[in-house]
Enzyme design. Structure first.
Site, PDB file in Angstrom:
ATOM      1  N   CYS A 108      73.098  21.262-129.775  1.00  0.00           N
ATOM      2  CA  CYS A 108      73.442  21.581-128.392  1.00  0.00           C
ATOM      3  C   CYS A 108      73.189  20.335-127.558  1.00  0.00           C
ATOM      4  CB  CYS A 108      72.602  22.750-127.882  1.00  0.00           C
ATOM      5  SG  CYS A 108      73.007  23.154-126.177  1.00  0.00           S
ATOM      6  N   CYS A 143      79.229  20.315-121.477  1.00  0.00           N
ATOM      7  CA  CYS A 143      79.045  20.649-122.893  1.00  0.00           C
ATOM      8  C   CYS A 143      78.972  19.372-123.753  1.00  0.00           C
ATOM      9  CB  CYS A 143      80.162  21.571-123.398  1.00  0.00           C
ATOM     10  SG  CYS A 143      79.753  22.286-125.020  1.00  0.00           S
TER      11      CYS A 143
END
Ligand code: PYC
Length: 329
Positions: free
Chosen positions: A105, A255
Protein backbone atom coordinates in the site's frame (compact mmCIF):
# COMPACT_ATOMS: atom_id res chain seq x y z
CA UNK A 1 6.37 -20.91 10.09
CA UNK A 2 5.03 -21.99 13.52
CA UNK A 3 3.58 -25.51 13.80
CA UNK A 4 -0.22 -25.75 13.90
CA UNK A 5 -0.65 -26.60 17.65
CA UNK A 6 1.37 -23.53 18.52
CA UNK A 7 -0.82 -21.40 16.24
CA UNK A 8 -3.98 -22.88 17.73
CA UNK A 9 -2.63 -22.08 21.19
CA UNK A 10 -1.96 -18.51 20.18
CA UNK A 11 -5.41 -18.28 18.61
CA UNK A 12 -7.07 -19.56 21.80
CA UNK A 13 -5.17 -17.00 23.86
CA UNK A 14 -6.33 -14.41 21.39
CA UNK A 15 -10.04 -15.32 21.40
CA UNK A 16 -11.02 -12.20 23.37
CA UNK A 17 -8.56 -9.94 21.53
CA UNK A 18 -5.89 -8.01 23.33
CA UNK A 19 -7.37 -5.80 26.05
CA UNK A 20 -5.74 -2.74 24.59
CA UNK A 21 -4.22 -2.19 21.18
CA UNK A 22 -2.32 1.03 20.50
CA UNK A 23 -2.95 2.50 17.08
CA UNK A 24 -1.62 5.66 15.46
CA UNK A 25 -3.83 7.27 12.83
CA UNK A 26 -2.48 9.40 10.02
CA UNK A 27 -3.68 10.48 6.61
CA UNK A 28 -1.77 10.63 3.37
CA UNK A 29 -3.34 13.18 1.05
CA UNK A 30 -6.66 12.64 2.86
CA UNK A 31 -6.51 8.81 2.91
CA UNK A 32 -6.33 7.35 6.42
CA UNK A 33 -3.79 4.80 7.64
CA UNK A 34 -4.12 3.13 11.04
CA UNK A 35 -0.88 1.57 12.28
CA UNK A 36 -1.02 -1.04 15.09
CA UNK A 37 2.11 -0.22 17.07
CA UNK A 38 1.43 -2.24 20.27
CA UNK A 39 -0.79 -5.13 21.31
CA UNK A 40 -1.17 -6.63 17.82
CA UNK A 41 -1.34 -10.40 17.25
CA UNK A 42 1.84 -12.47 17.55
CA UNK A 43 2.30 -13.94 14.07
CA UNK A 44 5.52 -15.80 14.89
CA UNK A 45 8.59 -15.78 12.65
CA UNK A 46 8.91 -16.25 8.89
CA UNK A 47 8.56 -14.09 5.81
CA UNK A 48 5.99 -11.32 5.80
CA UNK A 49 4.02 -13.37 3.22
CA UNK A 50 3.88 -16.33 5.65
CA UNK A 51 2.95 -14.06 8.53
CA UNK A 52 0.18 -12.50 6.42
CA UNK A 53 -1.24 -16.01 5.98
CA UNK A 54 -1.15 -16.60 9.75
CA UNK A 55 -2.81 -13.22 10.29
CA UNK A 56 -5.61 -14.09 7.82
CA UNK A 57 -6.14 -17.66 9.02
CA UNK A 58 -5.83 -17.23 12.77
CA UNK A 59 -6.28 -13.60 13.73
CA UNK A 60 -8.77 -12.13 11.32
CA UNK A 61 -10.77 -10.87 14.32
CA UNK A 62 -7.88 -8.52 15.08
CA UNK A 63 -8.10 -7.10 11.55
CA UNK A 64 -11.83 -6.61 11.87
CA UNK A 65 -11.67 -5.06 15.34
CA UNK A 66 -9.04 -2.60 14.13
CA UNK A 67 -10.40 -1.50 10.77
CA UNK A 68 -14.16 -2.03 10.54
CA UNK A 69 -16.82 0.47 11.51
CA UNK A 70 -17.78 1.61 14.13
CA UNK A 71 -14.17 1.64 15.32
CA UNK A 72 -12.55 3.11 12.21
CA UNK A 73 -13.49 5.18 9.14
CA UNK A 74 -14.47 2.88 6.28
CA UNK A 75 -11.76 4.06 3.86
CA UNK A 76 -8.81 3.44 6.18
CA UNK A 77 -6.02 0.98 5.46
CA UNK A 78 -4.56 -0.79 8.48
CA UNK A 79 -0.88 -1.61 8.94
CA UNK A 80 0.40 -4.16 11.42
CA UNK A 81 3.93 -3.22 12.40
CA UNK A 82 6.08 -6.39 12.62
CA UNK A 83 9.66 -7.30 13.35
CA UNK A 84 11.48 -7.57 10.01
CA UNK A 85 13.00 -10.91 8.98
CA UNK A 86 16.24 -9.12 8.17
CA UNK A 87 17.38 -7.09 11.19
CA UNK A 88 18.90 -4.54 8.80
CA UNK A 89 15.38 -3.53 7.67
CA UNK A 90 13.65 -0.74 9.61
CA UNK A 91 10.39 -2.73 10.04
CA UNK A 92 8.08 -5.30 8.54
CA UNK A 93 4.49 -4.40 7.72
CA UNK A 94 1.29 -6.16 6.71
CA UNK A 95 -1.38 -3.93 5.19
CA UNK A 96 -5.07 -4.74 5.45
CA UNK A 97 -8.43 -3.10 4.91
CA UNK A 98 -12.12 -3.74 5.49
CA UNK A 99 -12.08 -6.44 2.81
CA UNK A 100 -8.95 -8.41 3.66
CA UNK A 101 -5.21 -8.13 3.14
CA UNK A 102 -3.18 -6.05 0.68
CA UNK A 103 0.14 -6.91 -0.97
CA UNK A 104 1.47 -3.39 -0.67
CA UNK A 105 0.00 0.00 0.00
CA UNK A 106 1.66 3.19 -1.19
CA UNK A 107 -0.28 5.74 0.82
CA UNK A 108 0.03 3.37 3.79
CA UNK A 109 3.82 3.23 3.37
CA UNK A 110 3.98 7.03 3.42
CA UNK A 111 1.64 7.05 6.48
CA UNK A 112 3.70 4.36 8.23
CA UNK A 113 6.97 6.25 7.68
CA UNK A 114 5.42 9.50 8.99
CA UNK A 115 4.04 7.55 11.98
CA UNK A 116 7.44 6.02 12.79
CA UNK A 117 9.01 9.48 12.47
CA UNK A 118 6.37 10.93 14.80
CA UNK A 119 7.15 8.17 17.33
CA UNK A 120 10.87 9.01 17.04
CA UNK A 121 11.56 5.55 15.58
CA UNK A 122 12.68 6.62 12.10
CA UNK A 123 15.36 9.14 11.26
CA UNK A 124 15.66 11.19 8.09
CA UNK A 125 17.29 9.17 5.32
CA UNK A 126 16.98 5.84 3.57
CA UNK A 127 15.42 2.73 5.16
CA UNK A 128 14.05 -0.62 4.05
CA UNK A 129 10.60 -2.01 4.87
CA UNK A 130 9.60 -5.65 4.38
CA UNK A 131 6.13 -6.34 2.98
CA UNK A 132 4.40 -9.57 1.91
CA UNK A 133 5.23 -8.79 -1.75
CA UNK A 134 8.86 -7.80 -1.24
CA UNK A 135 11.11 -5.15 0.23
CA UNK A 136 10.56 -1.49 -0.44
CA UNK A 137 12.98 1.36 0.12
CA UNK A 138 11.63 4.30 2.07
CA UNK A 139 13.23 7.71 2.38
CA UNK A 140 12.14 10.06 5.12
CA UNK A 141 12.65 13.50 3.55
CA UNK A 142 11.17 15.47 6.47
CA UNK A 143 8.72 14.77 9.33
CA UNK A 144 5.83 14.55 6.87
CA UNK A 145 7.49 14.06 3.50
CA UNK A 146 8.24 10.54 2.34
CA UNK A 147 9.43 8.91 -0.85
CA UNK A 148 9.34 5.17 -1.40
CA UNK A 149 10.66 2.89 -4.08
CA UNK A 150 8.00 0.33 -4.77
CA UNK A 151 8.24 -3.32 -5.76
CA UNK A 152 8.86 -3.97 -9.45
CA UNK A 153 5.71 -3.01 -11.35
CA UNK A 154 4.59 -3.99 -14.83
CA UNK A 155 1.80 -3.74 -17.36
CA UNK A 156 0.50 -7.28 -17.92
CA UNK A 157 -1.88 -6.46 -20.75
CA UNK A 158 -2.42 -3.19 -22.60
CA UNK A 159 -5.60 -2.26 -24.42
CA UNK A 160 -7.94 -4.99 -23.21
CA UNK A 161 -11.59 -4.40 -24.16
CA UNK A 162 -14.43 -5.87 -22.14
CA UNK A 163 -18.21 -5.56 -22.15
CA UNK A 164 -19.44 -3.88 -19.02
CA UNK A 165 -23.19 -3.98 -18.35
CA UNK A 166 -24.46 -0.41 -18.19
CA UNK A 167 -21.25 1.07 -19.62
CA UNK A 168 -20.77 -0.80 -22.90
CA UNK A 169 -17.31 -1.63 -24.24
CA UNK A 170 -14.56 -0.41 -21.93
CA UNK A 171 -10.87 -0.53 -22.87
CA UNK A 172 -8.10 -0.49 -20.29
CA UNK A 173 -4.81 -1.97 -19.10
CA UNK A 174 -4.11 -4.65 -16.50
CA UNK A 175 -1.09 -3.74 -14.39
CA UNK A 176 0.68 -4.71 -11.17
CA UNK A 177 1.96 -2.01 -8.82
CA UNK A 178 2.02 -4.10 -5.64
CA UNK A 179 -1.72 -4.77 -6.11
CA UNK A 180 -3.61 -5.65 -9.31
CA UNK A 181 -5.24 -2.81 -11.22
CA UNK A 182 -7.46 -2.32 -14.23
CA UNK A 183 -6.78 1.21 -15.49
CA UNK A 184 -9.08 2.87 -17.96
CA UNK A 185 -9.67 6.36 -19.33
CA UNK A 186 -13.19 5.35 -20.36
CA UNK A 187 -14.68 7.54 -17.65
CA UNK A 188 -18.45 7.97 -18.07
CA UNK A 189 -18.70 11.18 -16.01
CA UNK A 190 -16.28 14.04 -15.24
CA UNK A 191 -13.52 13.16 -12.75
CA UNK A 192 -14.89 15.57 -10.15
CA UNK A 193 -15.59 15.03 -6.42
CA UNK A 194 -19.33 15.62 -7.04
CA UNK A 195 -19.30 12.53 -9.28
CA UNK A 196 -17.82 10.15 -6.68
CA UNK A 197 -21.06 8.08 -6.36
CA UNK A 198 -21.29 7.68 -10.16
CA UNK A 199 -17.57 6.89 -10.45
CA UNK A 200 -17.94 4.29 -7.69
CA UNK A 201 -20.83 2.66 -9.56
CA UNK A 202 -18.88 2.61 -12.83
CA UNK A 203 -15.78 1.15 -11.19
CA UNK A 204 -17.85 -1.55 -9.46
CA UNK A 205 -19.47 -2.44 -12.78
CA UNK A 206 -16.00 -2.84 -14.34
CA UNK A 207 -14.78 -4.93 -11.41
CA UNK A 208 -17.82 -7.22 -11.60
CA UNK A 209 -17.37 -7.57 -15.39
CA UNK A 210 -13.69 -8.54 -14.97
CA UNK A 211 -14.65 -11.21 -12.42
CA UNK A 212 -17.59 -12.48 -14.51
CA UNK A 213 -15.39 -12.77 -17.61
CA UNK A 214 -12.60 -14.55 -15.70
CA UNK A 215 -10.09 -11.75 -16.36
CA UNK A 216 -7.38 -11.82 -13.72
CA UNK A 217 -3.87 -10.70 -12.94
CA UNK A 218 -0.97 -13.16 -13.11
CA UNK A 219 -1.59 -16.60 -11.57
CA UNK A 220 -5.35 -16.02 -11.49
CA UNK A 221 -5.07 -13.19 -8.94
CA UNK A 222 -8.22 -11.11 -8.58
CA UNK A 223 -8.03 -7.61 -10.06
CA UNK A 224 -9.38 -5.85 -7.02
CA UNK A 225 -8.43 -2.21 -7.69
CA UNK A 226 -10.07 -0.21 -10.48
CA UNK A 227 -8.41 3.04 -11.55
CA UNK A 228 -10.25 5.53 -13.74
CA UNK A 229 -7.89 8.13 -15.18
CA UNK A 230 -8.25 11.40 -17.03
CA UNK A 231 -6.80 14.86 -17.41
CA UNK A 232 -6.49 17.31 -14.53
CA UNK A 233 -7.55 20.96 -14.87
CA UNK A 234 -4.21 21.95 -13.28
CA UNK A 235 -1.36 22.46 -15.78
CA UNK A 236 1.28 21.25 -13.28
CA UNK A 237 -0.52 17.89 -12.90
CA UNK A 238 -0.22 15.10 -15.48
CA UNK A 239 -3.38 13.21 -14.63
CA UNK A 240 -6.21 12.82 -12.14
CA UNK A 241 -7.53 9.48 -10.97
CA UNK A 242 -10.35 7.81 -9.12
CA UNK A 243 -9.39 4.49 -7.51
CA UNK A 244 -11.92 2.01 -6.18
CA UNK A 245 -10.32 -0.05 -3.39
CA UNK A 246 -11.21 -3.71 -2.76
CA UNK A 247 -13.67 -3.00 0.07
CA UNK A 248 -15.63 -0.44 -1.98
CA UNK A 249 -14.11 2.76 -0.56
CA UNK A 250 -12.41 5.16 -2.96
CA UNK A 251 -8.83 6.21 -2.42
CA UNK A 252 -8.63 9.79 -1.21
CA UNK A 253 -4.92 9.79 -2.07
CA UNK A 254 -3.64 9.31 -5.66
CA UNK A 255 -2.94 5.69 -4.64
CA UNK A 256 0.73 4.71 -4.44
CA UNK A 257 0.32 1.26 -5.96
CA UNK A 258 -2.11 2.70 -8.53
CA UNK A 259 0.38 5.43 -9.48
CA UNK A 260 3.03 2.70 -9.80
CA UNK A 261 0.70 0.70 -12.08
CA UNK A 262 0.05 3.86 -14.12
CA UNK A 263 3.80 4.52 -14.51
CA UNK A 264 4.25 0.90 -15.69
CA UNK A 265 1.59 1.44 -18.39
CA UNK A 266 3.10 4.78 -19.48
CA UNK A 267 6.55 3.15 -19.65
CA UNK A 268 5.20 0.28 -21.74
CA UNK A 269 3.72 2.73 -24.26
CA UNK A 270 6.90 4.82 -24.33
CA UNK A 271 4.95 7.81 -22.96
CA UNK A 272 7.22 8.38 -19.93
CA UNK A 273 10.95 7.79 -19.81
CA UNK A 274 13.09 6.68 -16.86
CA UNK A 275 13.72 9.59 -14.48
CA UNK A 276 10.91 11.75 -15.91
CA UNK A 277 8.44 13.04 -13.33
CA UNK A 278 4.73 12.24 -13.40
CA UNK A 279 2.41 14.18 -11.08
CA UNK A 280 -0.68 12.19 -10.19
CA UNK A 281 -3.67 13.86 -8.57
CA UNK A 282 -6.44 12.13 -6.63
CA UNK A 283 -10.13 12.76 -7.08
CA UNK A 284 -9.98 15.13 -4.06
CA UNK A 285 -6.93 16.97 -5.40
CA UNK A 286 -4.09 15.53 -3.28
CA UNK A 287 -0.88 14.75 -5.20
CA UNK A 288 1.97 12.26 -5.48
CA UNK A 289 4.92 12.68 -7.78
CA UNK A 290 6.46 9.63 -9.35
CA UNK A 291 9.44 8.61 -11.45
CA UNK A 292 10.80 5.20 -12.37
CA UNK A 293 13.93 3.32 -13.28
CA UNK A 294 14.00 0.10 -15.29
CA UNK A 295 13.52 -3.02 -13.16
CA UNK A 296 15.64 -6.19 -13.33
CA UNK A 297 12.76 -8.33 -14.62
CA UNK A 298 11.62 -6.13 -17.50
CA UNK A 299 9.23 -3.98 -15.47
CA UNK A 300 9.87 -0.69 -13.72
CA UNK A 301 10.86 0.30 -10.18
CA UNK A 302 8.61 3.25 -9.32
CA UNK A 303 9.62 5.94 -6.88
CA UNK A 304 6.65 7.77 -5.36
CA UNK A 305 6.70 10.83 -3.08
CA UNK A 306 3.93 12.31 -0.94
CA UNK A 307 3.15 13.65 2.51
CA UNK A 308 1.30 12.31 5.56
CA UNK A 309 0.22 13.74 8.90
CA UNK A 310 -0.43 11.95 12.19
CA UNK A 311 -3.70 12.96 13.87
CA UNK A 312 -4.43 10.43 16.63
CA UNK A 313 -2.66 8.18 19.12
CA UNK A 314 -5.36 5.86 20.48
CA UNK A 315 -5.97 2.72 22.54
CA UNK A 316 -8.63 0.41 21.13
CA UNK A 317 -10.28 -1.51 23.93
CA UNK A 318 -12.25 -4.71 23.66
CA UNK A 319 -15.38 -4.93 25.80
CA UNK A 320 -16.69 -8.54 25.76
CA UNK A 321 -20.21 -7.15 26.20
CA UNK A 322 -19.93 -5.03 23.02
CA UNK A 323 -21.82 -6.89 20.24
CA UNK A 324 -19.88 -4.94 17.61
CA UNK A 325 -16.38 -5.23 19.08
CA UNK A 326 -15.33 -7.15 15.95
CA UNK A 327 -16.85 -4.45 13.76
CA UNK A 328 -19.90 -4.43 11.55
CA UNK A 329 -19.99 -7.39 9.17
O1 PYC B 1 -1.84 3.87 -1.91
O2 PYC B 1 -1.33 1.90 -2.72
C1 PYC B 1 -2.10 2.68 -2.18
C2 PYC B 1 -3.43 2.18 -1.79
C3 PYC B 1 -3.96 0.94 -2.04
C4 PYC B 1 -5.25 0.94 -1.50
C5 PYC B 1 -5.47 2.18 -0.94
N1 PYC B 1 -4.36 2.92 -1.13
Amino acid sequence: MAPLPELVGRLARRAGLSPAVRVIDSHTGGMPTRVIVEGGPDLGAGSLAERRRVFAECFDGDRRACILEPRCPDAAVGALLCEPEDPAAAAGVIFFNTYGYLGMCGHGTIGLAATLAWLGRLEAGLHRLETPVGSVEVELLGPNAVRFENVESHCLQAGLTLDVPGLGRVTGDIAWGGNWFFLSDAVPVPLEPAQIPALTDAAWAIRRALAAQGITGADGAEIDHIELVGPSPHPSVNSRNFVLCPGGAYDRSPCGTGTSAKLACLARRGQLGPGETWVQESIIGSRFSGTYRPGPEGGIIPSIAGTAHVFADTRLVSDPADPFRLGLA
